[in-house]
Design an enzyme around this catalytic site. Structure first.
Site, PDB file in Angstrom:
ATOM      1  CD  GLU A 261      -2.320   2.496  -3.540  1.00  0.00           C
ATOM      2  OE1 GLU A 261      -3.401   3.010  -3.839  1.00  0.00           O
ATOM      3  OE2 GLU A 261      -1.877   2.519  -2.367  1.00  0.00           O
TER       4      GLU A 261
ATOM      5  CG  ASP B 153      -1.908   1.015   1.331  1.00  0.00           C
ATOM      6  OD1 ASP B 153      -2.869   0.952   0.553  1.00  0.00           O
ATOM      7  OD2 ASP B 153      -1.783   1.926   2.174  1.00  0.00           O
TER       8      ASP B 153
HETATM    9  C1  GLC Z   1      -4.306   3.089  -0.508  1.00  0.00           C
HETATM   10  C2  GLC Z   1      -5.539   2.223  -0.426  1.00  0.00           C
HETATM   11  C3  GLC Z   1      -6.677   3.052   0.083  1.00  0.00           C
HETATM   12  C4  GLC Z   1      -6.327   3.563   1.451  1.00  0.00           C
HETATM   13  C5  GLC Z   1      -4.984   4.308   1.430  1.00  0.00           C
HETATM   14  C6  GLC Z   1      -4.457   4.487   2.819  1.00  0.00           C
HETATM   15  O1  GLC Z   1      -4.444   4.093  -1.441  1.00  0.00           O
HETATM   16  O2  GLC Z   1      -5.805   1.652  -1.674  1.00  0.00           O
HETATM   17  O3  GLC Z   1      -7.877   2.335   0.145  1.00  0.00           O
HETATM   18  O4  GLC Z   1      -7.328   4.438   1.904  1.00  0.00           O
HETATM   19  O5  GLC Z   1      -3.994   3.598   0.740  1.00  0.00           O
HETATM   20  O6  GLC Z   1      -3.996   3.283   3.332  1.00  0.00           O
END
Ligand code: GLC
Length: 527
Positions: free
Chosen positions: A268, A213
């Site tokens: 991500e 994440d």
């Molecule tokens: C990422 C996740 C999202 C979350 C954020 C904070 O973007 O996909 O759902 O709110 O991180 O962890």
């Protein structure tokens, strides 16, 4: 030239699984409830693994199921090494991994390294006093001389200041997301060691990889300088590009590579520039894969998509970084909903576009990530104000998956944490599977074709000249060529593609007519 699916030597034997796999994201809260809580759980995922086998995906990615007070529905972790009771327990997780592996499905779990929950024992200790041994595990700063925020950073979910004053010690703590999600201080080696241990915990339990994440956030400029004036107002998440992150990623890669079985990490990287995303693959020594979001935000037209495919190829190709493709996830309206809103589509055209998008997603060069329910053609639920749950308004795409036509649609009740998506009687797994022409079977046929056509799995991609409004490309490997043409307009376009049509996104609806692409028709043609 030979036809797709013929006996080409497969490059797969030496190719890591995550390059040839199709992955499927499960948001556990919304998949299937087996206890009557109105929230999905791990047993609900296990119950529907055969659906995924029938669909033909190779890996599942589970959004967080860890202990959490759920301010951000699990992305605020209070214990990285346990299952929140709403989802089950560690034994249920172990069963799910075993059941998945038995069916040939890999399991990727979410790992949230940038921040914990305010309820995490590390933060409870850290905030207790300025001289607590864990004080430096988080990012604490004195107020600015005027008593204000330490810098001008903005958080990503409600676009408020990224700092909250903690009355106990009179200092601010940093949070790039909600104030309930304090950022860890990765400059502290104790934090690095503790977080690496959380990876080992799950690797030892047999997981195949991690979706990391917002992992580009873990390295930060120690000076925490103000954002420059021209970008002040943008959340810090989309601006954080730091050398420290790359050092951490190399260490994480070494950790994963120390295990057998091609354990992998997909980051991500929420930077909306493919060139910046690409840096996080390193020299094949950082992340194995990165999400690249500019295509997710591309509009449904041939020019935008042509530009996105060309950019992805020109940036990732030369550094031998393997692309990924994603159209929907738990953070954005589902793609049929986005395209329908943008283009004012009626329901019939929304379905046609969803079908064409399925062809696009499953035939580009790279690893596709499906989001649970897209194989059913789901659109976002309409959420009445009094049922809103997410502080960032992402509820629509998180609606429960309808499994069957009964009033509870395969859940325990008709009244769950969020309302159903539109038309759950009809647009549910049982009905879609029973209907040979459904979008479910289009996805299934596409994934089957990927398995039998090495050119689609591993071949090069070349954009083709095509009539206006049509995105066309060729996938080729060892002389085997597959052509994909997607009419992104609502007009019929005359264009004959020589070869054998292997799949049309619309065949099932209208009967095939060659020599033209019907409105929003996508075809896959073997030569
Ligand atoms: C990422 C996740 C999202 C979350 C954020 C904070 O973007 O996909 O759902 O709110 O991180 O962890």
């Amino acid at each position: 030239m030979s036809s797709a699916g013929s006996s080409h030597p497969s490059p797969d034997a030496t190719t890591p699984w995550w390059k040839t796999a199709v992955a499927y994201q499960i948001y556990p809260r919304s998949f299937c409830d087996t206890t009557g809580s109105g929230v999905g759980d791990l047993a609900g995922i296990a119950r529907h693994l055969n659906h995924l086998v029938l669909l033909g995906v190779d890996a599942i990615w589970l959004s967080p199921f860890f202990t959490s007070p759920m301010y951000d529905y699990g992305y605020d972790v209070a214990d990285y090494c346990d299952v929140d009771p709403i989802f089950g327990d560690l034994a249920a997780f172990d069963r799910l991994v075993a059941d998945s592996h038995e069916r040939g499905l890999r399991v990727i779990i979410d790992w949230v390294p940038n921040h914990t929950s305010i309820d995490h024992p590390w933060f409870v200790e850290s905030r207790s006093s300025t001289d607590n041994p864990k004080r430096d595990w988080y990012v604490w700063r004195d107020p600015a001389p005027d008593g204000g925020y330490p810098n001008n950073w903005i958080e990503s979910l409600t676009f408020g200041p990224a700092w909250t004053l903690d009355e106990t010690t009179g200092q601010y703590y940093l949070h790039c997301f909600l104030s309930e999600q304090p950022d860890l201080n990765w400059a502290n080696p104790e934090v690095v060691a503790a977080m690496e241990d959380t990876l080992r915990f799950w690797l030892d339990r047999g997981v195949d990889g991690f979706r990391m994440d917002v992992v580009h956030l873990i390295g930060k400029d120690p000076a925490l300088p103000d954002e420059p004036a021209e970008v002040a107002g943008l959340p810090h998440t989309v601006l954080n590009v730091r050398p420290e992150t790359h050092e951490h990623l190399r260490a994480l890669r070494r950790l994963l590579d120390g295990y057998d079985g091609d354990r992998m990490a997909i980051g991500e990287i929420y930077l909306l520039d493919t060139k910046l995303v690409a840096e996080h693959y390193g020299d094949n020594d950082e992340l194995h894969l990165c999400f690249n979001f500019p295509p997710l935000y591309a509009r449904w037209n041939a020019a935008s998509w042509r530009a996105r495919v060309a950019e992805t190829e020109s940036v990732l190709g030369p550094i031998d970084a393997w692309p990924t493709w994603v159209l929907s996830n738990h953070d954005n309206p589902r793609h049929p909903t986005r395209y329908a809103t943008d283009l004012h589509l009626d329901e019939a055209d929304t379905e046609r576009v969803a079908r064409a998008a399925a062809v696009l997603l499953c035939t580009l060069r790279g690893t596709p990530f499906l989001y649970a329910g897209e194989e059913l053609g789901l659109t976002d639920a309409v959420i009445p104000d009094e049922r809103r749950r997410d502080p960032a308004g992402r509820d629509g795409c998180r609606a429960p998956i309808p499994w069957d036509p009964s009033p509870t649609h395969g859940w325990q009740s008709d009244d769950n944490w969020l309302p159903w998506p539109p038309h759950p009687t009809g647009r549910n797994a049982v009905d879609q599977i029973a209907e040979p022409d459904s979008i479910f079977h289009l996805y299934r046929r596409l994934l089957e074709l990927r398995k039998s056509a090495p050119a689609l799995r591993s071949g090069d991609v070349t954009l083709l000249e095509a009539p206006d409004g049509v995105l066309a490309y060729e996938r080729s490997l060892d002389g085997s060529i597959v052509t994909v043409a997607i009419n992104m307009t609502d007009d019929e376009v005359e264009w004959t593609i020589p070869g054998e049509t292997l799949i049309s996104s619309l065949d099932s609806l209208d009967g095939a007519g060659r020599g033209a692409l019907r409105p929003y028709e996508a075809v896959v043609v073997g030569q």
